[in-house]
Design an enzyme around this catalytic site. Structure first.
Site, short mmCIF file in Angstrom:
data_model
loop_
_atom_site.label_atom_id
_atom_site.label_comp_id
_atom_site.label_asym_id
_atom_site.label_seq_id
_atom_site.Cartn_x
_atom_site.Cartn_y
_atom_site.Cartn_z
N HIS A 128 -31.36 14.84 -16.83
CA HIS A 128 -32.69 14.79 -17.42
C HIS A 128 -33.77 14.88 -16.36
CE1 HIS A 128 -29.75 12.39 -19.72
NE2 HIS A 128 -30.11 13.19 -20.68
S1 FES Z 1 -31.84 11.79 -15.40
FE1 FES Z 1 -30.79 11.09 -17.16
S2 FES Z 1 -28.91 10.53 -16.31
FE2 FES Z 1 -29.99 11.18 -14.57
#
Ligand code: FES
Ligand code: HEM
Lengths: 163, 509
Positions: A128
């Site tokens: 993410h």
């Molecule tokens: S940014 Fe969501 S798990 Fe690393």
């Protein structure tokens, strides 16, 4: 009377359920893998090594002077999880962190030279988009915390024990 | 169902059994002569189709379990063995794998039907809630099933999903450890997921039984959404609907077979044919398609909710309850309401901007002095820092995701409009179809990487808009429509509606 019987029944059921639920917690052999010793003599400056500890990757990075400098030269005000580099290392050349993104648990990229290191020269989590700096601190993205520092100690100059 | 009057059967064996346990009488009553509205359309097929899919999943699952080994060292290879060496193993696995998708397709259409025609309304609330429970159990079952082949997506999907629980303050980490049986997704996790994946379908079966029991007490809804008034409105279930259901099922199965035989992996993910590796996360983790809208809702919350924001939200919620849910406000006067609206809106804006400031690039702020001043001022307010926010972005996302499923459970009390079918509620129809579109958009957003954008607009905004509409639909639009929507005139009875349609058709001929 019915209330009393019901209450007793409920307490009894809860007591009976406890061992069932508790058996789902980590078993003794899982816990027993709790520490590992690592030889770090073969990691040249600028390189890194990944070892498994408690089923999780641990990043051991031999930092270059520039990386140390960029980790120390940071305005705490700009950090999401405010920690100095000093609080996160035992010897400035060696950074030891758990390689698990504090967002939802992916393994960030950045251990290999050719990996994406993110905007802050450390690690980039492709799940993410969290970005970590050369001290493993979260600088951008959804992760709330810095990469965790596991308990470890230097057994000698070339050997550390994690856990 | 037991002690009532019983008609003797002709067949002596049937009669012998039935006089001791009236199972044939029951079947006859519930599936034979059971009166069903005579105006069902093809949307009414999907309950039977879903039931068929459940049976298919259990049958193929049990056979797969005979060849499968739940151990991290062997699971991946045992599935490959099923694919290559077990007689027809590939077929059984493809039926099971695509079966999960087609089960969800059937159930999504089934839920859509229920919402469009108002099947969740009195007296079918409990029936609806049991259905929502089945949906929840299906999600758990499918999630755990996807872990079993122990590919890369299995491992990392499980890691991310169980990671949700770490969002819970204080006890989150221990809960995750308890779920996993270790500190990461490992062998103990795989073995317990297998046990639960075996168990849950049978629990689903039991809830389906309750669901159908409740259905046979209230009777079916129908496309007109009006009650049946007598025998002229209904048909016996057999043979009319047994035949119609079978026809629909066969069409459905034909499409299902196209996937099984010609594109068995198109709904899955190639990464799952790589053995799980705890050291490497695949570049792009996505859940199975049927979870995508909920995944997008999870990721839509990228900001922390600090005290300012939360108090503002509470104000808004109080306003919704007082002025929208209630016919007449009990505690607040109109002017107090306006004041709360202004203050609440201001607090939300303050909290949101203050929190966003922390993620703005400091360099950009230096170049835009005005914003720098504003951010500096907001940041200096007490409780504005990310660490002080009671609901972190992570927890906010998890709450929104579970909340979105929870909406289904409370739906009967949010939409209290006396008219059921969207056919007679033009506004409801519009907003509901918009919800369906938004749900599909959310699915698209969920399928893309977190930092992707469409036509220059970052997808997170689209995700946030979709999430906002989703909750707005349930919490604000439905209660408003329940109070104010004017409906089209309802037909007098199903019989009459069917007849007048027939007369129209005949006139044309
Ligand atoms: S940014 Fe969501 S798990 Fe690393
Ligand atoms: C509600 C019904 C069910 C659903 C939605 C479901 C879903 C799934 C899914 C999505 C997979 C992963 C497929 C893959 O990618 O390989 C899977 C695998 C599996 N399931 Fe199920 N399942 C159901 C019922 C069952 C039952 C009742 C059993 C056993 C009694 C079972 C046994 C298995 C086994 C052994 C696997 C691993 C083999 C494989 O991956 O193909 N399933 N299931």
């Amino acid at each position: 009377m019915a209330l009393l019987a019901g209450a007793f029944g409920a307490v009894g059921a809860a007591i009976a359920a406890f061992p069932l639920i508790n058996s789902l917690n980590p078993a003794k052999d899982t816990l027993a893998m709790a520490s590992v010793e690592v030889d770090i003599s073969d990691i040249p400056a600028g390189a890194a090594k990944t070892v498994m500890w408690r089923g999780k990757p641990v990043f051991i990075r031999h930092r270059t002077p520039e990386q140390i400098e960029s980790a120390e030269d940071v305005n705490l005000q700009n950090l999401i999880d405010k920690q100095t580099d000093e609080e996160r290392v035992k010897k400035p050349e060696w950074l030891v962190v758990v390689g698990v993104c504090t967002h939802l648990g992916c393994v960030p990229q950045g251990q290999k030279e050719s990996d994406n290191h993110g905007e802050f020269g450390g690690w980039f989590c492709s799940c993410h988009g969290s970005q970590y700096d050369t001290s493993g601190r979260i600088r951008k993205g959804p992760a709330p915390k810095n990469l965790a520092v596991p308990p470890y100690q230097f057994l000698s100059d070339t050997k550390i024990k994690i856990g | 169902m037991a002690s009532g009057e019983r008609e003797p059967f002709q067949n002596t064996v049937v009669e012998w059994i039935d006089s001791r346990m009236p199972i044939f009488t029951m079947l006859q009553k519930e599936y034979g002569v059971f009166p069903a509205p005579k105006n069902f359309n093809y949307f009414w097929n999907f309950g039977a189709i879903a039931m068929f899919m459940l049976a298919t999943m259990i049958a193929t699952g049990i056979v797969l379990a005979m060849h499968y080994t739940a151990n991290t060292h062997m699971a991946f290879d045992s599935v490959e063995r099923i694919m290559r060496d077990v007689n027809g193993g590939w077929l059984i696995r493809y039926i099971h794998m695509n079966g999960a998708s087609f089960f969800f397709i059937a159930v999504y259409i089934h839920i859509f039907r229920g919402m469009y025609y108002g099947s969740y309304k009195k007296p079918r609330e409990l029936l609806w809630i049991l259905g929502a429970l089945i949906f929840l159990l299906m999600m758990a079952t499918a999630f755990m099933g996807y872990v079993l082949p122990w590919g890369q997506m299995s491992l990392w999907g499980a890691t991310v999903i169980t990671g949700f629980f770490t969002a819970i303050p204080y006890v989150g980490e221990s809960i995750q450890t308890l779920l996993l049986g270790g500190f990461s997704v490992e062998n103990p996790t795989l073995t317990r997921f297998f046990a639960l994946h075996y168990l849950l379908p049978f629990v689903i079966f039991a809830v389906v039984f309750l669901h159908i029991w409740a259905l046979h007490v209230t009777g079916s809804n129908n496309p007109l959404g009006i009650d049946t008034k007598g025998p002229q409105d209904t048909l016996p279930f057999h043979p009319y609907y047994t035949v119609k259901d079978t026809f629909g099922l066969l069409v459905f199965l034909m499409i299902y077979c196209v996937f099984i035989f010609f594109m068995p992996d198109i709904l899955g993910h190639p990464d799952n044919y790589t053995k799980a590796n705890p050291l490497v996360t695949p570049a792009h983790i996505v859940p199975e398609w049927y979870f995508l809208p909920f995944y997008a809702i999870l990721r839509a919350i990228t900001f922390n909710m600090n005290l300012y924001f939360i108090v503002g939200l509470v104000f808004l919620f109080v306003l919704i309850v007082e002025f929208i849910w209630r016919k007449k406000p009990v505690y607040l006067s109109a002017s107090a309401g306006w004041a709360m609206l202004v203050i609440g809106g201001f607090l939300i804006l303050t909290g949101f901007t203050g929190d966003s400031c922390q993620r703005i690039d400091p360099k950009w702020l230096d170049e835009n002095g005005g914003f720098k001043g504003l951010c500096g001022a907001l940041q200096s307010l007490p409780g504005m820092s990310a660490a002080a926010a009671p609901i972190s972005a992570k927890l906010g996302g998890v709450l929104a995701m579970f909340g979105s499923v929870a909406m289904l459970f409370v739906l009967p009390w949010l939409d209290t409009h006396p008219v059921r079918s969207a056919r007679y509620r033009p506004l409801y129809k519009l907003f509901f179809l918009l919800l369906v579109v938004m749900f599909l958009v959310l699915g698209y957003v969920g399928s893309q990487p977190a930092d992707a954008s469409l036509l220059g607009i970052p997808l997170i905004y689209l995700g946030l808009a979709g999430t906002g509409y989703y909750f707005g639909y349930f919490l604000v639009l439905l209660p408003l429509l329940s109070r104010f929507e004017k409906t089209k005139p309802l037909p007098e009875s199903i019989h009459q509606a069917v007849l007048s349609k027939q007369i129209k058709v005949e006139a044309k001929i």
